[in-house]
Design an enzyme around this catalytic site. Sequence first.
Site, PDB file in Angstrom:
ATOM      1  N   CYS A 136      -6.819   7.205   5.032  1.00  0.00           N
ATOM      2  CA  CYS A 136      -6.212   7.461   6.344  1.00  0.00           C
ATOM      3  C   CYS A 136      -6.682   8.810   6.891  1.00  0.00           C
ATOM      4  O   CYS A 136      -6.560   9.836   6.213  1.00  0.00           O
ATOM      5  CB  CYS A 136      -4.692   7.436   6.244  1.00  0.00           C
ATOM      6  SG  CYS A 136      -3.880   7.765   7.834  1.00  0.00           S
TER       7      CYS A 136
ATOM      8  N   ASN B 203     -15.249  -2.653   4.930  1.00  0.00           N
ATOM      9  CA  ASN B 203     -14.306  -2.471   6.032  1.00  0.00           C
ATOM     10  C   ASN B 203     -14.962  -1.625   7.109  1.00  0.00           C
ATOM     11  O   ASN B 203     -15.684  -0.677   6.813  1.00  0.00           O
ATOM     12  CB  ASN B 203     -13.034  -1.796   5.486  1.00  0.00           C
ATOM     13  CG  ASN B 203     -11.976  -1.567   6.548  1.00  0.00           C
ATOM     14  OD1 ASN B 203     -11.407  -0.485   6.637  1.00  0.00           O
ATOM     15  ND2 ASN B 203     -11.685  -2.559   7.353  1.00  0.00           N
ATOM     16  N   GLY B 204     -14.687  -1.992   8.356  1.00  0.00           N
ATOM     17  CA  GLY B 204     -15.230  -1.223   9.475  1.00  0.00           C
ATOM     18  C   GLY B 204     -16.103  -2.073  10.368  1.00  0.00           C
ATOM     19  O   GLY B 204     -17.103  -2.629   9.921  1.00  0.00           O
TER      20      GLY B 204
ATOM     21  N   GLN C 200       0.833  -1.199   0.000  1.00  0.00           N
ATOM     22  CA  GLN C 200       0.000   0.000   0.000  1.00  0.00           C
ATOM     23  C   GLN C 200       0.869   1.251   0.000  1.00  0.00           C
ATOM     24  O   GLN C 200       1.842   1.352   0.753  1.00  0.00           O
ATOM     25  CB  GLN C 200      -0.941   0.042   1.204  1.00  0.00           C
ATOM     26  CG  GLN C 200      -1.956   1.193   1.078  1.00  0.00           C
ATOM     27  CD  GLN C 200      -2.832   1.366   2.295  1.00  0.00           C
ATOM     28  OE1 GLN C 200      -2.346   1.703   3.366  1.00  0.00           O
ATOM     29  NE2 GLN C 200      -4.134   1.165   2.126  1.00  0.00           N
TER      30      GLN C 200
ATOM     31  N   HIS D 156     -14.159   1.854   3.887  1.00  0.00           N
ATOM     32  CA  HIS D 156     -14.358   1.913   5.335  1.00  0.00           C
ATOM     33  C   HIS D 156     -15.602   2.763   5.565  1.00  0.00           C
ATOM     34  O   HIS D 156     -15.645   3.921   5.152  1.00  0.00           O
ATOM     35  CB  HIS D 156     -13.130   2.534   6.000  1.00  0.00           C
ATOM     36  CG  HIS D 156     -13.219   2.582   7.496  1.00  0.00           C
ATOM     37  ND1 HIS D 156     -12.106   2.755   8.289  1.00  0.00           N
ATOM     38  CD2 HIS D 156     -14.262   2.483   8.350  1.00  0.00           C
ATOM     39  CE1 HIS D 156     -12.475   2.768   9.567  1.00  0.00           C
ATOM     40  NE2 HIS D 156     -13.781   2.609   9.616  1.00  0.00           N
TER      41      HIS D 156
END
Length: 351
Positions: free
Chosen positions: A115, A215-216, A85, A184
Amino acid sequence: MVTLSPSLKARLSTPLKIGSVEIKSRVLQSPLSGVTDMVFRRLVRRYAPESMMYTEMVNATGLHYVKQLPKIMEVDPNERPISIQLFDCRPDFLAEAAVKAVAEGADTVDINMGCPVNKITKNGGGSSLLRQPEVAEAIVREVVKSVNVPVTVKTRIGWNDKEITILDFAKRMQDAGAQMITVHGRTRAQGYNGNARWEWIERVKNVLSIPVIANGDIFSVEAALKCLEQTGADGVMCSRGTLGYPFLVGEIDYFLKTGERLPPPTPIQRLECAREHLEALYEYKGIKGVRQARKHMTWYAKGFVGAADLRGQLSVIESVQQGVDLINNAIELLTQGYEPEEETASDFAMV
């Protein structure tokens, strides 16, 4: 009792296709800064040998100015499938970094656009790209042109509640050439607070043709199944749920493939894993590895009598032997008959 519905089993029975790459697991280990080094990935892969793993995110600008690749970019030639990544806001630097990632052995290149940390976003990277979709598009197009492996994106649903832009953003990423997107289900402003809003992942899935990974809040087999049923996503990515619990990806993967639950590790087995993790970090990184291991050790020490005291002691270890002795003493006490306290999936949600 949690069950795997026939419809979900049928939907997930084939390999996950990321462009030209086939992954024989629908459960992925998230890239986590300061966590998903080669030592951690080996532990996760022991229980999930077919799952996609990700390196910690690599700064493309930093990579541009150094001759030697950073240690966080190091991969074992045998750890496949693996993705490296990258993060930055400069298309040319990211393209250059992607070439180096592929040379290092990456099966895919993932671009971090999610991020939320200020030191990343203030320089134009991470989730700040949600506010710069044209730049994000240019990044994906440039990276796609530079490498012959699939390029993927990991992002969030928006900057804040007033700027939930994921539907347009995700379509832009697909049009630019991204072969998969991981969403996310939180905004940048949420950080890791509140619930992940899986309904937005479902909406993304409904407008894209490339794979969408949810995601999450994936802290258990039950949560993974609920998320997959609700969102229609092509897979799930585990993040904080694996802190101090590298068994999670494998537990979910096994259930999706068999419909059966693996027995959870006992507190002793978790502490044995913690000891192995500590020793491996020391072997790999020396005394720096011991310092990095402190947080991991505190994440492992949950859910049994004496865990709180052990966490406090492990958080300040100065040597590998000190940590090993503390863990061995805790294992001995548990072996003598200490009963574990009741634990829940949230016990492993550490950050």
